[in-house]
Design an enzyme around this catalytic site. Structure first.
Site, PDB file in Angstrom:
ATOM      1  N   GLU A  21      -0.659 -13.400  -3.719  1.00 41.45           N
ATOM      2  CA  GLU A  21       0.420 -12.999  -4.619  1.00 41.45           C
ATOM      3  C   GLU A  21       1.774 -13.023  -3.919  1.00 41.45           C
ATOM      4  O   GLU A  21       1.897 -12.624  -2.772  1.00 41.45           O
ATOM      5  CB  GLU A  21       0.160 -11.602  -5.181  1.00 41.45           C
ATOM      6  CG  GLU A  21      -1.128 -11.480  -5.974  1.00 41.45           C
ATOM      7  CD  GLU A  21      -1.127 -12.316  -7.250  1.00 41.45           C
ATOM      8  OE1 GLU A  21      -0.028 -12.735  -7.695  1.00 41.45           O
ATOM      9  OE2 GLU A  21      -2.215 -12.560  -7.794  1.00 41.45           O
ATOM     10  N   CYS A  68      -3.903  -3.673 -10.034  1.00 41.06           N
ATOM     11  CA  CYS A  68      -3.631  -4.543  -8.884  1.00 41.06           C
ATOM     12  C   CYS A  68      -2.132  -4.621  -8.607  1.00 41.06           C
ATOM     13  O   CYS A  68      -1.672  -4.409  -7.478  1.00 41.06           O
ATOM     14  CB  CYS A  68      -4.204  -5.933  -9.118  1.00 41.06           C
ATOM     15  SG  CYS A  68      -6.008  -6.015  -9.023  1.00 41.06           S
ATOM     16  N   HIS A  87      -5.623 -11.650  -4.586  1.00 40.93           N
ATOM     17  CA  HIS A  87      -6.713 -11.578  -5.552  1.00 40.93           C
ATOM     18  C   HIS A  87      -7.879 -12.450  -5.073  1.00 40.93           C
ATOM     19  O   HIS A  87      -7.662 -13.563  -4.590  1.00 40.93           O
ATOM     20  CB  HIS A  87      -6.260 -12.062  -6.933  1.00 40.93           C
ATOM     21  CG  HIS A  87      -5.678 -10.982  -7.772  1.00 40.93           C
ATOM     22  ND1 HIS A  87      -4.337 -10.932  -8.125  1.00 40.93           N
ATOM     23  CD2 HIS A  87      -6.248  -9.888  -8.334  1.00 40.93           C
ATOM     24  CE1 HIS A  87      -4.119  -9.863  -8.869  1.00 40.93           C
ATOM     25  NE2 HIS A  87      -5.268  -9.216  -9.018  1.00 40.93           N
TER      26      HIS A  87
END
Length: 215
Positions: free
Chosen positions: A79, A142, A166
């Site tokens: 991310e 998350c 992830h």
């Protein structure tokens, strides 16, 4: 020896297993050379996750913090940005569903990961494991943890670096057969994460290459 805090989540809703936590444990058991990895399991709730993360950071005093979460993506999904909003598509494990609420009132709209994300993704791909850069960690727990981590590092732990990744489902999980989501054996996921940690620990700067993000 550099210290790394690696977090995963407890199982969510109907699942009895969460690959993010399983992979974190495997990396702790067999860390990359030169790294001391501590794995910590976070609750999958909006209220408890950031306090548990903060406690783990203070307890372990890591040089690097990487938080993991589960996503129906193909592989190691690194991310890039965390946004300051909780907009939950469903209930967390405490039965809460915040909608359009800031994670940190009056906090910045977003934080960028301080991992060398493109360098890490390239290193994982060179090992034959699928990796990608993602521009959205969603708006569930998350992203909540990702934003909370980066806010903590910015305000209380400036000497540390961190980010969020992830990881995919494993082949035996119900969602794979029921909905056809992508999967990866947890051993492969753990190996990809070892490469990420080793790369991030060795490099402060990223590589400047184009990388189209799909999510």
């Amino acid at each position: 020896m550099s210290r790394v805090l690696l977090t995963g989540f407890e199982p969510f809703q109907q699942d009895t297993y969460n690959p993010s936590w399983a992979a974190a444990q495997l990396v702790q058991e067999k860390p990359p050379s030169g790294l001391e990895v501590t794995a910590v399991r976070l609750p999958c709730t909006f209220t408890k996750s950031i306090p548990a993360l903060r406690e783990a950071v203070l307890d372990t005093d890591p040089d690097l913090v990487v938080c993991l979460g589960l996503s129906p993506r193909r592989g190691i999904s690194i991310e890039r940005v965390a946004i300051n909003v909780d907009d939950s598509p469903g209930l967390d494990n405490d039965g809460r569903q915040p909608v359009d609420e800031p994670i940190v009132p009056d906090g910045p709209a977003a934080y960028f990961s301080t991992l060398p994300i493109k360098r890490c993704a390239a290193a994982v791909q060179q090992a034959g494991i699928f990796a990608e850069i993602s521009l959205s960690a969603g708006t569930f727990v998350c992203n909540h943890v990702f934003y909370g981590l980066m806010h903590l590092l910015e305000t209380e732990a400036k000497q540390r670096r961190g980010g969020f990744i992830h990881v995919p489902h494993t082949p035996e999980m119900p969602a794979v057969s029921a909905y056809g989501v992508a999967s990866m054996p947890v051993d492969t996921t753990a190996e990809g994460l070892r490469i990420v940690l080793a790369t991030a620990a060795a490099h402060d700067s990223d590589i400047k290459v184009p990388w189209g993000a799909t999510s």
